[in-house]
Design an enzyme around this catalytic site. Sequence first.
Site, PDB file in Angstrom:
ATOM      1  N   TRP A  17       2.518   3.779  12.910  1.00  0.00           N
ATOM      2  CA  TRP A  17       2.645   4.221  11.515  1.00  0.00           C
ATOM      3  C   TRP A  17       1.477   5.059  11.028  1.00  0.00           C
ATOM      4  O   TRP A  17       0.325   4.762  11.324  1.00  0.00           O
ATOM      5  CB  TRP A  17       2.759   2.973  10.640  1.00  0.00           C
ATOM      6  CG  TRP A  17       2.701   3.262   9.169  1.00  0.00           C
ATOM      7  CD1 TRP A  17       1.576   3.327   8.382  1.00  0.00           C
ATOM      8  CD2 TRP A  17       3.802   3.534   8.306  1.00  0.00           C
ATOM      9  NE1 TRP A  17       1.912   3.625   7.086  1.00  0.00           N
ATOM     10  CE2 TRP A  17       3.279   3.747   7.006  1.00  0.00           C
ATOM     11  CE3 TRP A  17       5.186   3.623   8.493  1.00  0.00           C
ATOM     12  CZ2 TRP A  17       4.094   4.040   5.911  1.00  0.00           C
ATOM     13  CZ3 TRP A  17       5.983   3.910   7.392  1.00  0.00           C
ATOM     14  CH2 TRP A  17       5.446   4.113   6.122  1.00  0.00           C
ATOM     15  N   MET A  18       1.807   6.085  10.219  1.00  0.00           N
ATOM     16  CA  MET A  18       0.778   6.830   9.475  1.00  0.00           C
ATOM     17  C   MET A  18       1.310   7.128   8.079  1.00  0.00           C
ATOM     18  O   MET A  18       2.487   7.477   7.934  1.00  0.00           O
ATOM     19  CB  MET A  18       0.475   8.151  10.187  1.00  0.00           C
ATOM     20  CG  MET A  18      -0.426   9.083   9.373  1.00  0.00           C
ATOM     21  SD  MET A  18      -1.023  10.480  10.340  1.00  0.00           S
ATOM     22  CE  MET A  18       0.457  11.428  10.519  1.00  0.00           C
ATOM     23  N   ASN A  19       0.435   6.998   7.036  1.00  0.00           N
ATOM     24  CA  ASN A  19       0.814   7.558   5.731  1.00  0.00           C
ATOM     25  C   ASN A  19      -0.262   8.527   5.240  1.00  0.00           C
ATOM     26  O   ASN A  19      -0.554   9.478   5.968  1.00  0.00           O
ATOM     27  CB  ASN A  19       1.294   6.516   4.713  1.00  0.00           C
ATOM     28  CG  ASN A  19       0.410   5.359   4.400  1.00  0.00           C
ATOM     29  OD1 ASN A  19       0.079   4.569   5.277  1.00  0.00           O
ATOM     30  ND2 ASN A  19       0.018   5.194   3.162  1.00  0.00           N
ATOM     31  N   ASP A  20      -0.829   8.329   4.070  1.00  0.00           N
ATOM     32  CA  ASP A  20      -1.613   9.379   3.401  1.00  0.00           C
ATOM     33  C   ASP A  20      -2.736   9.985   4.251  1.00  0.00           C
ATOM     34  O   ASP A  20      -3.431   9.253   4.957  1.00  0.00           O
ATOM     35  CB  ASP A  20      -2.327   8.810   2.158  1.00  0.00           C
ATOM     36  CG  ASP A  20      -1.471   7.923   1.312  1.00  0.00           C
ATOM     37  OD1 ASP A  20      -0.256   7.883   1.522  1.00  0.00           O
ATOM     38  OD2 ASP A  20      -2.030   7.252   0.433  1.00  0.00           O
ATOM     39  N   TRP A  44       4.542   0.072   7.758  1.00  0.00           N
ATOM     40  CA  TRP A  44       3.302  -0.043   6.995  1.00  0.00           C
ATOM     41  C   TRP A  44       2.708  -1.439   7.175  1.00  0.00           C
ATOM     42  O   TRP A  44       3.421  -2.432   7.168  1.00  0.00           O
ATOM     43  CB  TRP A  44       3.586   0.221   5.507  1.00  0.00           C
ATOM     44  CG  TRP A  44       2.337   0.313   4.684  1.00  0.00           C
ATOM     45  CD1 TRP A  44       1.624   1.443   4.412  1.00  0.00           C
ATOM     46  CD2 TRP A  44       1.643  -0.762   4.040  1.00  0.00           C
ATOM     47  NE1 TRP A  44       0.528   1.138   3.650  1.00  0.00           N
ATOM     48  CE2 TRP A  44       0.509  -0.206   3.402  1.00  0.00           C
ATOM     49  CE3 TRP A  44       1.858  -2.135   3.942  1.00  0.00           C
ATOM     50  CZ2 TRP A  44      -0.401  -0.969   2.672  1.00  0.00           C
ATOM     51  CZ3 TRP A  44       0.954  -2.895   3.220  1.00  0.00           C
ATOM     52  CH2 TRP A  44      -0.165  -2.322   2.592  1.00  0.00           C
ATOM     53  N   SER A  80      -6.361   4.252   0.676  1.00  0.00           N
ATOM     54  CA  SER A  80      -6.749   5.668   0.655  1.00  0.00           C
ATOM     55  C   SER A  80      -8.054   5.933  -0.070  1.00  0.00           C
ATOM     56  O   SER A  80      -8.477   5.151  -0.927  1.00  0.00           O
ATOM     57  CB  SER A  80      -5.640   6.495   0.003  1.00  0.00           C
ATOM     58  OG  SER A  80      -4.591   6.626   0.913  1.00  0.00           O
ATOM     59  N   ARG A 145      -7.097   2.152  -7.699  1.00  0.00           N
ATOM     60  CA  ARG A 145      -7.122   2.625  -6.304  1.00  0.00           C
ATOM     61  C   ARG A 145      -7.374   4.127  -6.096  1.00  0.00           C
ATOM     62  O   ARG A 145      -7.316   4.901  -7.015  1.00  0.00           O
ATOM     63  CB  ARG A 145      -5.791   2.292  -5.629  1.00  0.00           C
ATOM     64  CG  ARG A 145      -4.591   2.842  -6.371  1.00  0.00           C
ATOM     65  CD  ARG A 145      -3.324   2.718  -5.561  1.00  0.00           C
ATOM     66  NE  ARG A 145      -2.871   1.356  -5.407  1.00  0.00           N
ATOM     67  CZ  ARG A 145      -1.709   1.015  -4.827  1.00  0.00           C
ATOM     68  NH1 ARG A 145      -0.934   1.953  -4.329  1.00  0.00           N
ATOM     69  NH2 ARG A 145      -1.336  -0.220  -4.750  1.00  0.00           N
ATOM     70  N   ASP A 146      -7.611   4.469  -4.841  1.00  0.00           N
ATOM     71  CA  ASP A 146      -7.592   5.835  -4.301  1.00  0.00           C
ATOM     72  C   ASP A 146      -8.702   6.749  -4.834  1.00  0.00           C
ATOM     73  O   ASP A 146      -8.424   7.794  -5.452  1.00  0.00           O
ATOM     74  CB  ASP A 146      -6.212   6.490  -4.531  1.00  0.00           C
ATOM     75  CG  ASP A 146      -5.079   5.682  -3.913  1.00  0.00           C
ATOM     76  OD1 ASP A 146      -5.369   4.822  -3.069  1.00  0.00           O
ATOM     77  OD2 ASP A 146      -3.915   5.909  -4.289  1.00  0.00           O
ATOM     78  N   GLU A 199      -0.526   7.575  -7.958  1.00  0.00           N
ATOM     79  CA  GLU A 199      -1.295   7.365  -6.735  1.00  0.00           C
ATOM     80  C   GLU A 199      -2.028   8.643  -6.316  1.00  0.00           C
ATOM     81  O   GLU A 199      -1.612   9.759  -6.629  1.00  0.00           O
ATOM     82  CB  GLU A 199      -0.370   6.916  -5.599  1.00  0.00           C
ATOM     83  CG  GLU A 199       0.312   5.590  -5.904  1.00  0.00           C
ATOM     84  CD  GLU A 199       1.148   5.066  -4.738  1.00  0.00           C
ATOM     85  OE1 GLU A 199       0.996   3.890  -4.399  1.00  0.00           O
ATOM     86  OE2 GLU A 199       1.959   5.820  -4.183  1.00  0.00           O
TER      87      GLU A 199
END
Length: 458
Positions: A17-20, A44, A80, A145-146, A199
């Site tokens: 898996w990969m996201n941001d 995830w 992130s 977050r982020d 986000e």
Amino acid sequence: MYEWLRPACHFLPEKNWMNDPNGLCYLNGEYHLFYQHNPEADVWGDIHWGHAVSRDLIHWERLPIAFGPSRELGEKHCYSGSIAIQDGIARAFYTSVGEGARGPENGAEQWMAYSTDDLRTFTKDANHPVLSMSVHPNLRLTYWRDPFVFQGEDGLWYAVLSGTLDGVRGCMLLYASDDLRSWRFLQVLYQTGEYPLLECPNLIPIGDRYVMLYSPVAQIHYHVGTWTLQGGFVTERSGILDGGSGRHGFYAPATYMNLPGKRRVMMGWMSDKGRENQPDIRGWAGAQSLPREMTLEGSRLRVDFASECRILRQKEILDFRESLHAEGFQIGFALSLKMAADAAFTLTLLSTPKGDQRTLLRYDAAEGELRLEREASTGFDRVDVSVLCQPVALLLNGALELEIYVDGSIIEMCVNHEEMLTGRVYPSRPDACHHFLWLGGGAELLEAKAWQLERILD
Ligand code: FRU
């Protein structure tokens, strides 16, 4: 299985898996890409910061994982964030999340890991958290977050974070620091009742203006405006960054903030959420977009492919003026059309020879909208096939210029060097690799080129 769907010109980890994209930064001639990664599964979870490096934004070398959760300190995920580089020391700011009281709703903290060896290894700062909720005791804030960190023209370091105010309002908060160690809260930069969570905020100075981006678990919004400490952010123009964005296309972009010439290049997560309910495609999930460059013309935002994307073009496979047919799962197109006020065209992409599986890209000048019609794009029954749209105005002389990159299950395109439309499609047949152009009355093809694209990774 279904190996033709796996992107080959876009970055993705070897497996899982990969996201941001995270921590995009440039150092000693190298472009760094970090990313949200589950090393153990194609779903995830157990979120680490993966790492890759490139000398041209196109060819990526996979590097060892930069860092992951420190379980002994109660961390469960490293969410992130971004990287700031000062005097050769790179600091990765990220959201640290644990369980129970340290969960994402009420217990998120902002932590930092630093590197003194050109981003090859990272050490968690002993002084965590770097930023805690106590910095704004009077806000009722959740889902904090982020962190997006950048250096202002005034030499100060700024951070933008997102969260939820009073349980319902999505917000972006602004902080400042002289030394990247102690931070003070400046103001609520933006808030809206439209979405509870904004986000991966970005606040990007371009000339005398700022571009603000947020990903609200829906299409990505941009605002162009001015910002001052006294007056806050004043929006001059706002819109949707990419007609196919959101969890089903391009999402949670991050921006390189320290490129030579102040180029503003972003990459975003090409989410595979649209195939999540289809269990047959396994082993990988998520890719990074091709690099996109932002420029401003007054308050008008232009987003175009970074010129480096053209490196991908290899053998030219056609230059027809009357009809167009190209074949392959990795194909780039450059089309230039002259359209009368009522003209139309259709580009059939990723089609089986007889067209029983196919994706249609349609433009009808009277409607002023580019549509990616995915209803017949797949034989799988649990894949998202909704239509994706992007409003597009013709140039003054009726011209429409399209740059398109097709890569297995990814279709990324830019219209008139200004508007982007991204789509994911999952043709279930290995012969769904044909592309045709049909011109309606009043549409004239000025130029059509197609190239095989280079496979950059296995
Ligand atoms: C966006 C996001 C971020 C969060 C990360 C967790 O896709 O939800 O807000 O930091 O993913 O992986």
